[in-house]
Design a protein around this motif. Sequence first.
Motif: not given
Length: 345
Positions: A234-240, A298
């Motif tokens: 559910q998070a964006d790429e940086d947070d992932q 996230g």
Amino acid sequence: MPRRAVAALAAVLVVVAGALVAWRLLAPTTPIEEALGYVPADASRVSWTDWGAVRRELGADVDARSSGEEVDAFVTEAFGADLSSMSALGTSASTMQTELGFSPASLRWELLAQSTRGAVEVLGVGEGTSFDELADRLADAGWTEPDEDDGVWVGGPDVVAGVGSLTPELQHFVLLADRGVVLASDQAPYLEQVVEADDGATDDMRAVVRALGEPVAAAVYDGDYVCERLAMAQADEDDQAEADQLLAAAGDVHPLTGFAMGVLPGGDLRAVMQVEDADDAPGDADARAQLAAGPAPGQGGDFTDRFSVEAASSDGREITLDLEPEEGTYVLSDLTSGPVLFATC
């Protein structure tokens, strides 16, 4: 007494004792476990509010005789304390009180169960609630009375609109007077199916709830739902990417088959996560406790901005994190939607 008679009597006593032990083990021991008995087996998520406990936590003196304005003020105070965010009745409370004769001011508890087929509200009404009076109120307001005592009172959008501000989940009712329970749904056929099935929640969901204890308010998810809605996907790429690094440092975690988070009496929180294999639970407990004490990609900031981890343990397949919230935080309402790193699959 002849030996055969003594032996037969002893055998009967053993069977009776065994049945009694089994009944005690299977019987619901907490209000939320009682409520789960009315939940359809395919329910993927459950939202729980123990209104009696909410009233005690807030020292509220509202009851069935309170005005609609007093009930609204009580529900607003409960929301500010993060004790009613799981309820579906917030905007309906005043109308329920004045038009139906019961509301969060007098309910024992409320459970909303949702599945891909529909949703059902399960309401434990107060001891002083008259089901005869409730039936009269429904009939006078336009609901169609069923032929059988446990049949569906059919309403619909027009009936609800004529009563006032009621959530769509209160369009149709089933009155179970002998059990002190009211069922409601926005779909009459689905509500009828729930009553006929009478199957209750799955064993996995019951186990997670049992580990939760006696929450004032709680969210409970099955494995598919938690692995979709709380996942780091559910998070964006940086947070992932940050989450991947944190997971690598914490150690292996395994997919969840269940999840629950609840506010306990006194204000502390408990998160329960269930894994498929009990052998994996101790390692998951350590890893997830470490994740819960660090950054919250996230969500923003760190989990320690929201709570401290007071204890982490496992018992069988269930992992328990006991959390102490920081003052002014809304942990339950914030962390029952994703992404939540320590509940990742």
